[in-house]
Motif scaffolding. Structure first.
Motif, short mmCIF file in Angstrom:
data_model
loop_
_atom_site.label_atom_id
_atom_site.label_comp_id
_atom_site.label_asym_id
_atom_site.label_seq_id
_atom_site.Cartn_x
_atom_site.Cartn_y
_atom_site.Cartn_z
N GLY A 179 -31.93 -19.82 -28.92
CA GLY A 179 -31.87 -20.25 -30.32
C GLY A 179 -30.62 -19.81 -31.07
O GLY A 179 -30.49 -20.08 -32.26
N THR A 181 -27.09 -19.91 -32.72
CA THR A 181 -26.44 -21.09 -33.30
C THR A 181 -25.33 -21.64 -32.40
O THR A 181 -25.17 -22.85 -32.31
CB THR A 181 -25.87 -20.79 -34.69
OG1 THR A 181 -24.95 -19.69 -34.60
CG2 THR A 181 -26.97 -20.46 -35.68
N THR A 184 -27.06 -23.38 -29.54
CA THR A 184 -27.66 -24.62 -30.06
C THR A 184 -26.61 -25.72 -30.11
O THR A 184 -26.87 -26.87 -29.72
CB THR A 184 -28.25 -24.38 -31.47
OG1 THR A 184 -29.30 -23.41 -31.35
CG2 THR A 184 -28.82 -25.66 -32.05
#
Length: 196
Positions: A179, A181, A184
């Motif tokens: 998860g 950033t 992602t």
């Protein structure tokens, strides 16, 4: 250089390893002083020695000096290489079917100090925490014709990444950074972070 990924209880893995083999943890510099202090406090509470990346971290020589010195003194250094980088900032490797970029630091410092990279991963097996270390990765010195220093670092980091991918395929729930950033952006195909 012990090179764990951010996987289940990796901080506890380091604390446990430190009971048998005294280690130093390399902490990346952050503009958020609270993050730095939290990391430092946790390491000190568990008896881990810390090398804090200096504010002048953009200078590779100042960034590497304390790490190389620790290794040359016979110490064990810990660096986590699973931090996604922007294209051009890291070394290109293949992970999960795409080209991503990881830090050059672990392999660069290993090459400078003549030390191997030792991938270490932790996972739960029932109510036990199992720590697995795989065979050391030697960063070979390649000739210019073979690609030189850049190719030496890329090959070592690709080998680490191959072992990391094997771990992820068997135990994906253990990785903290799904998860994150930056990751992602990798998984969404952001071309600043990856090539599909």
């Amino acid at each position: 250089i012990v090179t764990p990924a951010h996987v289940c209880n990796y901080l506890l893995t380091l604390a446990r390893l430190n009971q048998n083999v005294p280690i130093r943890v390399y902490l990346r510099w952050s503009e958020d002083e609270r993050k730095i202090e939290m990391k430092r406090a946790w390491c000190e509470a568990t008896g881990l020695s810390v090398i804090l990346e200096p504010a002048s971290a953009a200078d590779p020589t100042s960034r590497a000096a304390a790490c190389v010195e620790a290794l040359r003194e016979g110490g064990v250094l810990v660096m986590t290489p699973d931090i996604a980088q922007k294209r051009g900032k890291g070394v290109p490797v293949r992970l999960l079917g795409r080209e991503v970029y990881l830090p050059t630091g672990p392999a660069s410092i290993a090459m400078l100090a003549g030390a191997p990279l030792v991938p270490v991963f932790g996972r739960f097996n029932g109510d036990r925490h199992v720590i697995t270390a795989s065979a050391p990765i030697v960063v070979e010195s390649l000739s210019r014709a073979e690609g030189g220093r850049a190719e030496s670092i890329r090959r070592a980091m690709q080998e680490w990444t191959d072992r990391f991918e094997q771990f992820l395929r068997t135990c994906p729930q253990a990785w903290f950074l799904w998860g994150d950033t930056r990751w992602t952006r990798v998984f969404r195909g952001d071309t600043e972070y990856c090539v599909l």
